[in-house]
Scaffold this motif. Structure first.
Motif, mmCIF file in Angstrom:
data_model
loop_
_atom_site.group_PDB
_atom_site.id
_atom_site.type_symbol
_atom_site.label_atom_id
_atom_site.label_comp_id
_atom_site.label_asym_id
_atom_site.label_seq_id
_atom_site.Cartn_x
_atom_site.Cartn_y
_atom_site.Cartn_z
ATOM 1 N N GLU A 111 -5.580 -13.601 7.490
ATOM 2 C CA GLU A 111 -4.545 -13.343 8.499
ATOM 3 C C GLU A 111 -3.139 -13.639 7.995
ATOM 4 N N THR A 112 -3.016 -14.441 6.943
ATOM 5 C CA THR A 112 -1.690 -14.716 6.410
ATOM 6 C C THR A 112 -1.414 -13.867 5.169
ATOM 7 N N GLY A 113 -2.332 -12.952 4.876
ATOM 8 C CA GLY A 113 -2.257 -12.164 3.649
ATOM 9 C C GLY A 113 -1.187 -11.085 3.674
ATOM 10 N N GLU A 114 -0.843 -10.670 2.468
ATOM 11 C CA GLU A 114 0.138 -9.605 2.256
ATOM 12 C C GLU A 114 -0.615 -8.272 2.288
ATOM 13 N N ARG A 115 0.083 -7.195 2.649
ATOM 14 C CA ARG A 115 -0.516 -5.857 2.568
ATOM 15 C C ARG A 115 -0.298 -5.358 1.142
ATOM 16 N N ILE A 116 -1.394 -5.099 0.428
ATOM 17 C CA ILE A 116 -1.306 -4.734 -0.979
ATOM 18 C C ILE A 116 -1.844 -3.317 -1.187
ATOM 19 N N PRO A 117 -1.033 -2.413 -1.768
ATOM 20 C CA PRO A 117 -1.564 -1.073 -2.050
ATOM 21 C C PRO A 117 -2.440 -1.097 -3.303
ATOM 22 N N LEU A 118 -3.620 -0.488 -3.210
ATOM 23 C CA LEU A 118 -4.534 -0.431 -4.354
ATOM 24 C C LEU A 118 -5.105 0.977 -4.451
ATOM 25 N N THR A 119 -5.237 1.459 -5.665
ATOM 26 C CA THR A 119 -5.765 2.807 -5.816
ATOM 27 C C THR A 119 -7.275 2.813 -5.605
ATOM 28 N N ILE A 120 -7.775 3.970 -5.205
ATOM 29 C CA ILE A 120 -9.206 4.133 -4.948
ATOM 30 C C ILE A 120 -9.887 4.508 -6.267
ATOM 31 N N ALA A 121 -10.924 3.753 -6.640
ATOM 32 C CA ALA A 121 -11.622 4.000 -7.900
ATOM 33 C C ALA A 121 -12.864 4.859 -7.696
ATOM 34 N N ASP A 122 -13.413 4.848 -6.499
ATOM 35 C CA ASP A 122 -14.583 5.685 -6.187
ATOM 36 C C ASP A 122 -14.811 5.626 -4.679
ATOM 37 N N TYR A 123 -15.531 6.623 -4.159
ATOM 38 C CA TYR A 123 -15.855 6.604 -2.735
ATOM 39 C C TYR A 123 -17.139 7.371 -2.514
ATOM 40 N N ASP A 124 -17.858 6.976 -1.498
ATOM 41 C CA ASP A 124 -19.152 7.579 -1.214
ATOM 42 C C ASP A 124 -19.258 7.735 0.299
ATOM 43 N N ALA A 125 -19.011 8.955 0.752
ATOM 44 C CA ALA A 125 -18.995 9.212 2.192
ATOM 45 C C ALA A 125 -20.363 8.936 2.806
ATOM 46 N N ASP A 126 -21.441 9.266 2.081
ATOM 47 C CA ASP A 126 -22.791 9.098 2.645
ATOM 48 C C ASP A 126 -23.110 7.632 2.906
ATOM 49 N N HIS A 127 -22.695 6.781 1.986
ATOM 50 C CA HIS A 127 -22.977 5.361 2.158
ATOM 51 C C HIS A 127 -21.816 4.609 2.809
ATOM 52 N N GLY A 128 -20.742 5.327 3.096
ATOM 53 C CA GLY A 128 -19.620 4.722 3.812
ATOM 54 C C GLY A 128 -18.901 3.638 3.041
ATOM 55 N N CYS A 129 -18.881 3.769 1.706
ATOM 56 C CA CYS A 129 -18.220 2.710 0.952
ATOM 57 C C CYS A 129 -17.174 3.243 -0.031
ATOM 58 N N VAL A 130 -16.235 2.376 -0.351
ATOM 59 C CA VAL A 130 -15.117 2.711 -1.224
ATOM 60 C C VAL A 130 -15.002 1.617 -2.281
ATOM 61 N N THR A 131 -14.753 2.035 -3.532
ATOM 62 C CA THR A 131 -14.597 1.047 -4.600
ATOM 63 C C THR A 131 -13.128 0.937 -4.990
ATOM 64 N N ILE A 132 -12.674 -0.310 -5.102
ATOM 65 C CA ILE A 132 -11.319 -0.560 -5.589
ATOM 66 C C ILE A 132 -11.410 -1.445 -6.825
ATOM 67 N N VAL A 133 -10.419 -1.331 -7.694
ATOM 68 C CA VAL A 133 -10.374 -2.171 -8.889
ATOM 69 C C VAL A 133 -9.057 -2.932 -8.854
ATOM 70 N N ILE A 134 -9.149 -4.235 -9.024
ATOM 71 C CA ILE A 134 -7.971 -5.091 -8.843
ATOM 72 C C ILE A 134 -7.778 -5.992 -10.052
ATOM 73 N N GLN A 135 -6.521 -6.092 -10.466
ATOM 74 C CA GLN A 135 -6.176 -7.053 -11.508
ATOM 75 C C GLN A 135 -5.435 -8.198 -10.843
ATOM 76 N N THR A 136 -5.803 -9.418 -11.176
ATOM 77 C CA THR A 136 -5.111 -10.555 -10.551
ATOM 78 C C THR A 136 -3.770 -10.749 -11.249
ATOM 79 N N ILE A 137 -2.704 -10.476 -10.499
ATOM 80 C CA ILE A 137 -1.368 -10.629 -11.088
ATOM 81 C C ILE A 137 -0.486 -11.540 -10.259
ATOM 82 N N GLY A 138 -0.913 -11.872 -9.047
ATOM 83 C CA GLY A 138 -0.092 -12.740 -8.212
ATOM 84 C C GLY A 138 -0.963 -13.395 -7.155
#
Lengths: 465, 293
Positions: free
Chosen positions: B41-68
């Motif tokens: 709830e105190t988090g920042e809104r962070i834009p991240l690119t989509i690395a994969d998505y699967d409509a049938d299974h309802g899931c999305v993959t994101i890849v994140i590098q820890t920079i801050g």
């Protein structure tokens, strides 16, 4: 005529200007019961009340004031409730001096009745006492989707829910409330005490909310109608994209839109170290513009510890902001530079703002808006040192919904075309608020939401026949 | 809303992949788009690119590098826990998605740098599924920092690796490999580069020499991601555009990269700046991206 107009307008208690300039608590404390009753006694109950005509949603002002005077705030709340769904909000943010209070007969010779403060009193009383649950019609089995949870969407959804509709509001951000949450600062409109409770009241009517849904991207108006079983959609998506001036240096580090500055502060709580979102405050902030958003931004900058200045190209008389906000800003030590227009943002060698170059203006002939057009004074350029510039120049429509909804026409400016009842060029799709009018007021958006609720009811009934 | 993390994988030092349950985003996502993510709830809104998505299974993959702080917060969550917000898909899909009929016979070269390799994957996969040929260069500092190599190998026509230290594949920068491929006579109709701003800038400079159409995906700062704040302003062809609604993909030869790089640093905190300066003093390293300024 009674003694009513002999009683001076009851002053409203406010937080001390020096102190409040360093905190985000509400500036105005509002009336207590005794003050409200005294102020209510000033109303002349005109036969032809000009205040009602001047109210964008025609609240029966003398009637609610009479109820208040008689010590019946519940009846006052019911009277306001016939025409407004957000009295606590509108009592705080409406430009009363150009609406109800501007038309008050008492204002001709003295001070008008403090209608806004009385409305606020009634609204807050209602939130405190939340007497009995509002009666709603039995569920009629028809479903309506609302896009956006700002004033237009909330008003439309509550009215439809009261009529028996199943309503779901889709909100793009993570928090509901629209401009009431991301735009208007805490010191003018408390989020937990007022906005959250207004929203709870809407939820109590059975309205559902889904956040993180960007209609036009996550779903479309068409998919809501075709796949999710909604029979009508109301678009109350708000004003849109912040405008910039198009002058040199506007993309330097340290130049932000008022939307960004306020969203970081209000929605993301950047002023609170417990939250992760940063904000660039700087030591000297210049806010360009003269509307309510400009006042909100400049007073926010002040509270965050900066020296804060308004730069506005017309004169004080033309400031579009509410008189009360300008007055409050002055008391808090905001500097006003009227008849001044930036011509360039100046940067240092690292690309950060170091100041703005301005030109002095003078007022010429009236322009299309009826206001005298500001024209630059030759040879009057000067520099103003600052490290943050906030552009509060209004917005231009977000094209997303029109671009992703077949048959939804927009006007010349790019706003969604809708008639007075909210009907767009697409059957079953209604719109209202800033998405239709461009940036305007909470009360107008709320009024448009309510008008659209009626039209949606008519539309769905016509389908059933 | 809550978005459960179904799977979390470590891809490289400080780079994580998360597969998140987000049925609406999974159904609507297209190559080229991004999401806004918030953890807590105190988090920042962070834009991240989509690395994969699967409509049938309802899931999305994101890849994140820890920079801050915020990316570390997101990466500290484990499978079974949930993200607080996962809004999207945002931005315009890649240009080719709107014109599949024009793709016949076209040949693409994708260049992914570091964590920017992840959003290249759904684009190459999409083209591969439609029989469009795409070569891919994945670049990183060193072998251990290369990500998505197996996934990419399955969908790329040719996969090239490039490392700064020569520990895997081509020894050198992706731009040098790009030059080599073109000089060798490889013919591409379009280059798509996604990675650090500095890499995209030099890819653009390289392809400009060959008159090769090039698209880049910008990772600008954002708050709402829907056009409301304007934090993501970028100058493209002399005009100010909003990365979130007009992009994130733009014509690489029109982007003012120097401005874009400068703007990325706008909210870099004093704390981080001080930490970077300390590290620089300690290690004798001269910062190339201006953290010491």
């Amino acid at each position: 005529m009674s003694m009513a107009n002999k009683i001076p307008r009851v002053p409203v208690r406010e937080q001390d200007p020096q102190r409040r300039a360093t905190n985000f608590e509400e500036v105005c404390y509002g009336y207590d019961t005794e003050e409200a009753q005294t102020e209510a006694s000033r109303c002349l109950h005109c036969k032809h009340p000009r205040c009602v005509e001047a109210c964008p949603v025609n609240i029966r002002i003398p009637d609610f004031i009479a109820a208040l005077h008689e010590g019946d705030p519940a009846r006052a709340a019911a009277i306001i409730g016939e025409d407004s769904s957000l009295p606590s909000v509108c009592g705080r943010v409406c430009p009363q001096e150009t609406q109800c209070e501007g038309a008050c007969i008492l204002g001709i010779k003295g001070e008008p009745v403090a209608i806004g403060k009385l409305e606020r009193y009634v609204g807050d009383w209602q939130l405190e006492h939340a007497a009995e649950p509002v009666r709603t019609a039995p569920r009629n089995g028809h479903r309506v989707a609302v896009v956006g949870s700002g004033p237009a969407g909330l008003a439309c959804a509550s009215d439809l829910a009261k009529m028996g509709y199943e309503v779901k509001i889709f909100e793009a951000l993570h928090k509901v409330g629209g401009v009431l949450v991301y735009g208007i600062p805490e010191f003018r409109l408390p989020k937990e005490r007022i906005v959250a409770r207004e929203i709870e009241a809407v939820r109590a009517l059975g309205v559902e909310f889904e956040t993180d849904v960007i209609v036009g991207r996550t779903v479309t108006v068409d998919s809501l109608l075709d796949d999710e079983g909604f029979e009508a959609v109301f678009i109350g998506s708000g004003a849109g994209l912040p405008r910039f001036m198009g002058i040199a240096g506007e993309n330097l580090n340290g130049v932000v839109s008022a939307n960004e500055f306020l969203t970081r502060t209000n929605l993301m709580h950047a002023y609170d170290p417990a939250y992760d979102t940063p904000i660039q405050v700087g030591r000297r902030v210049v806010v360009v513009g003269g509307g309510n958003v400009a006042m909100d931004a400049v007073r926010t900058a002040k509270r965050l510890g900066a020296e804060a200045t308004i730069v506005y190209r017309r004169s004080e008389k033309e400031l579009p902001a509410r008189a009360e906000e300008v007055h409050h800003a002055r008391m808090e030590g905001i500097e006003f530079r009227m008849l001044t227009n930036p011509v360039e943002v100046l940067g240092d060698e690292k690309g950060w703002v170091r100041g703005i170059r301005c030109v002095e203006m003078e007022l010429g002939e009236p322009d299309a808006s009826g206001r005298r057009a500001p024209v630059p004074k030759a040879g009057s350029e000067f520099e103003l040192a600052c490290d943050v510039v906030v552009m509060a120049l209004g917005t231009s429509p977000n094209p997303l919904l029109a671009a992703t909804t077949a048959g939804l026409a927009t006007d010349r400016r790019g706003c969604i075309s809708a008639d007075a009842a909210g009907a767009t060029t697409r059957a079953g799709v209604f719109a209202g608020g800033d998405a239709v009018t461009g940036a305007a007021t909470v009360i107008l958006a709320m009024g448009a939401g309510r008008a659209a609720a009626k039209a949606i009811d008519g539309y769905i009934r016509s389908l059933a026949q | 809303m809550n978005y459960p993390i179904l799977e979390k994988r470590r891809l490289a030092e400080n780079i994580w992949s998360m597969t998140v349950s987000a049925p609406r985003v999974a159904r609507a996502a297209h190559p080229g788009q991004f999401v806004i993510v918030r953890a807590g709830e105190t988090g920042e809104r962070i834009p991240l690119t989509i690395a994969d998505y699967d409509a049938d299974h309802g899931c999305v993959t994101i890849v994140i590098q820890t920079i801050g702080v915020s990316t570390r917060k997101i990466c500290s969550l484990e499978a079974g826990q949930a993200l607080t917000d996962f809004a999207g898909p945002l931005g315009r899909p890649s240009e080719f998605v709107a014109h599949p009929e024009e793709l016949t016979g076209r040949r693409y070269l994708f260049i992914g740098g570091g964590v920017g390799t992840a959003p290249v994957y759904p684009q190459v996969k999409w083209l591969h599924e439609r029989g469009v040929r795409a070569d891919v260069i994945i670049g990183a500092k060193t072998r251990d920092m290369l990500i998505y190599t197996d996934e990419m190998r399955a969908v790329a026509d040719h996969l090239y690796l490039a490392t700064d230290d020569g520990s895997a594949g081509f020894h050198g920068l992706v731009t040098q490999l790009l030059e080599q491929l073109v000089e060798q006579g490889e013919r591409y109709d379009e280059v798509v580069a996604i990675g650090p701003m500095i890499m995209m800038k030099f890819v653009a400079a390289t392809t400009a020499k060959y008159g090769l159409k090039t698209t880049v995906s910008l990772n600008a700062l954002m708050v709402d991601g829907t056009g409301m704040c304007g934090a993501c302003r970028v100058t493209v062809g002399g005009r100010t555009r909003f990365t979130c609604v007009d992009g994130p993909e733009f014509d690489a030869h029109e982007v003012d990269f120097d401005e874009a790089m400068r703007r990325q640093g706008m909210y870099r905190s004093e704390e981080q700046r001080r930490a970077a300066i300390e590290a620089e003093r300690a290690g004798g390293h001269v910062c190339k991206i201006g953290l010491n300024k």
